[in-house]
Write a protein that holds these residues in place. Structure first.
Motif, PDB file in Angstrom:
ATOM      1  N   GLY A 132       0.805  -1.211   0.000  1.00 48.80           N
ATOM      2  CA  GLY A 132       0.000   0.000   0.000  1.00 48.80           C
ATOM      3  C   GLY A 132       0.833   1.254   0.000  1.00 48.80           C
ATOM      4  N   THR A 174       2.956   0.991  -4.477  1.00 50.16           N
ATOM      5  CA  THR A 174       2.255   0.095  -5.401  1.00 50.16           C
ATOM      6  C   THR A 174       2.993  -0.072  -6.723  1.00 50.16           C
ATOM      7  OG1 THR A 174       0.955   1.888  -6.391  1.00 50.16           O
ATOM      8  CG2 THR A 174       0.036   0.812  -4.409  1.00 50.16           C
ATOM      9  N   ILE A 196      -9.765   3.350  -4.838  1.00 52.45           N
ATOM     10  CA  ILE A 196      -8.760   2.452  -4.271  1.00 52.45           C
ATOM     11  C   ILE A 196      -9.447   1.693  -3.141  1.00 52.45           C
ATOM     12  CG2 ILE A 196      -6.505   2.246  -3.165  1.00 52.45           C
ATOM     13  CD1 ILE A 196      -6.344   3.516  -5.914  1.00 52.45           C
ATOM     14  N   TYR A 209      -9.363  -1.400  -0.045  1.00 51.65           N
ATOM     15  CA  TYR A 209      -8.632  -2.271   0.872  1.00 51.65           C
ATOM     16  C   TYR A 209      -9.654  -3.158   1.556  1.00 51.65           C
ATOM     17  CZ  TYR A 209      -4.162   0.312   0.836  1.00 51.65           C
ATOM     18  OH  TYR A 209      -2.959   0.877   0.493  1.00 51.65           O
ATOM     19  N   TRP A 223      -6.226  -2.758   5.544  1.00 50.74           N
ATOM     20  CA  TRP A 223      -5.686  -1.437   5.917  1.00 50.74           C
ATOM     21  C   TRP A 223      -4.816  -1.503   7.167  1.00 50.74           C
ATOM     22  CZ3 TRP A 223      -4.951   2.793   3.283  1.00 50.74           C
ATOM     23  CH2 TRP A 223      -4.758   4.016   3.909  1.00 50.74           C
ATOM     24  N   SER A 232      -2.032   6.385   2.600  1.00 53.12           N
ATOM     25  CA  SER A 232      -2.937   7.456   2.182  1.00 53.12           C
ATOM     26  C   SER A 232      -2.282   8.319   1.104  1.00 53.12           C
ATOM     27  CB  SER A 232      -3.328   8.325   3.375  1.00 53.12           C
ATOM     28  OG  SER A 232      -4.127   7.636   4.291  1.00 53.12           O
ATOM     29  N   ALA A 249      -2.296   6.349  -2.083  1.00 54.19           N
ATOM     30  CA  ALA A 249      -3.643   6.300  -2.653  1.00 54.19           C
ATOM     31  C   ALA A 249      -4.001   7.626  -3.317  1.00 54.19           C
ATOM     32  CB  ALA A 249      -4.662   5.956  -1.573  1.00 54.19           C
ATOM     33  N   LEU A 270      -5.136   8.210  -7.300  1.00 54.47           N
ATOM     34  CA  LEU A 270      -6.509   8.592  -7.586  1.00 54.47           C
ATOM     35  C   LEU A 270      -6.600   9.802  -8.505  1.00 54.47           C
ATOM     36  CD1 LEU A 270      -8.148   8.143  -4.074  1.00 54.47           C
ATOM     37  CD2 LEU A 270      -8.714   6.847  -6.152  1.00 54.47           C
ATOM     38  N   LEU A 323     -11.153   6.596  -1.586  1.00 57.96           N
ATOM     39  CA  LEU A 323     -10.500   5.499  -0.890  1.00 57.96           C
ATOM     40  C   LEU A 323     -11.567   4.769  -0.090  1.00 57.96           C
ATOM     41  CD1 LEU A 323      -7.945   4.002   0.178  1.00 57.96           C
ATOM     42  CD2 LEU A 323      -7.784   5.782   1.933  1.00 57.96           C
TER      43      LEU A 323
END
Length: 271
Positions: free
Chosen positions: A116, A119, A129, A131, A135, A144, A147, A151, A157
């Protein structure tokens, strides 16, 4: 003797070993040590772990989403459900054993090794995204940030956990025997980085039909059991056998409803 036998009448049940705050603050070395429990056994995991309610996916996936990335995808249980929504799905998973199962069952998915926090995927390549049951295996601040890099504007998320419904007394006791450590307190909110708005949450209750033998197999897919030594594993199996057959009276090979609670969160990317 089982270590979770009957308690005094009217006694307050002992709390289930839950997912503590330290699960989100442990250092990377400790997280890697714990995650090694899932380096093998992908086929077993895939056979016994449940999927997720459709209502949870309705909540987690924006209706306009086209591209999704499932991080910590494991053997692809949730990945397959995203595919069923007509999304183009990529999957990221650190365990090569689990990736092998995922690639075999979902050859149309671009499944890559990664975490995470890193990636290796292209920036601005996803609308959502996800999980699923994962997480707590990442550094929430670094994950975060990653992600948010993946995005597109207005992306989302989404995090989800299946957990045993410990509001049911006999399930509460089962969770203790299984050491089901992903049971959250009702006020739990997963930590996110500043890249995201405060998360919204949703919960759903449902049942999975399992035989007693499948419940024991489910316990064997959990990190507590996988990391344990032979004596602890034998004790868990003995206690579960006593509880399911002798105490609850289930019949070998006959399915019964195992109550679950699914808890999901969604958070929009800040502009």
């Amino acid at each position: 003797m089982p270590d979770s036998g009957p308690g005094p009448t009217g006694a307050t049940p002992r709390p289930v070993p839950g997912l503590p705050a330290r699960a989100f603050t442990m250092d990377a070395k400790r997280r890697r040590e714990l995650a090694r429990a899932f380096k093998a056994g992908g086929a077993h995991y895939d056979a016994v772990r449940p999927s997720y309610p459709d209502a949870a996916l309705d909540f987690m996936v924006p209706p306009t989403a086209r591209d999704a990335v499932d991080v910590g995808a494991g053997t692809g249980i949730f990945t397959a459900q995203l595919l069923g929504r007509g999304l183009k799905v990529g999957a990221v998973e650190p365990s090569e054993d689990m990736l092998a199962v995922l690639r075999d069952r979902l050859p149309e998915v671009d499944a890559v090794p990664g975490t995470g926090e890193e990636t290796g995927l292209d920036a601005s390549s996803a609308d959502v995204i996800t999980y699923a049951q994962a997480w707590h295996w990442v550094d929430p601040k670094a994950a975060s940030a990653e992600a948010s890099r993946l995005l597109r504007p207005n992306g989302q998320l989404a995090l989800v956990w299946n957990q045993l419904d410990v509001s049911v007394p006999w399930v509460h006791r089962l969770a203790r025997i299984m050491h089901a450590g992903d049971v959250h307190r009702p006020d739990f909110v997963p930590p996110l980085g500043p890249e995201f708005h405060a998360p919204e949450s949703g919960t759903w209750t449902w049942e999975q039909a399992l035989t007693p033998e499948q419940v024991i197999a489910l316990a064997k897919s959990r990190s507590y059991y996988l990391r344990a030594g032979a004596a602890t594993r034998a004790r868990v199996e003995h206690n579960l056998t006593w509880y399911l057959f002798d105490h609850l009276g289930h019949v070998p090979g006959v399915p019964f409803g195992l109550p679950y609670l699914t808890h999901a969160w969604r958070a929009r990317l800040r502009a």
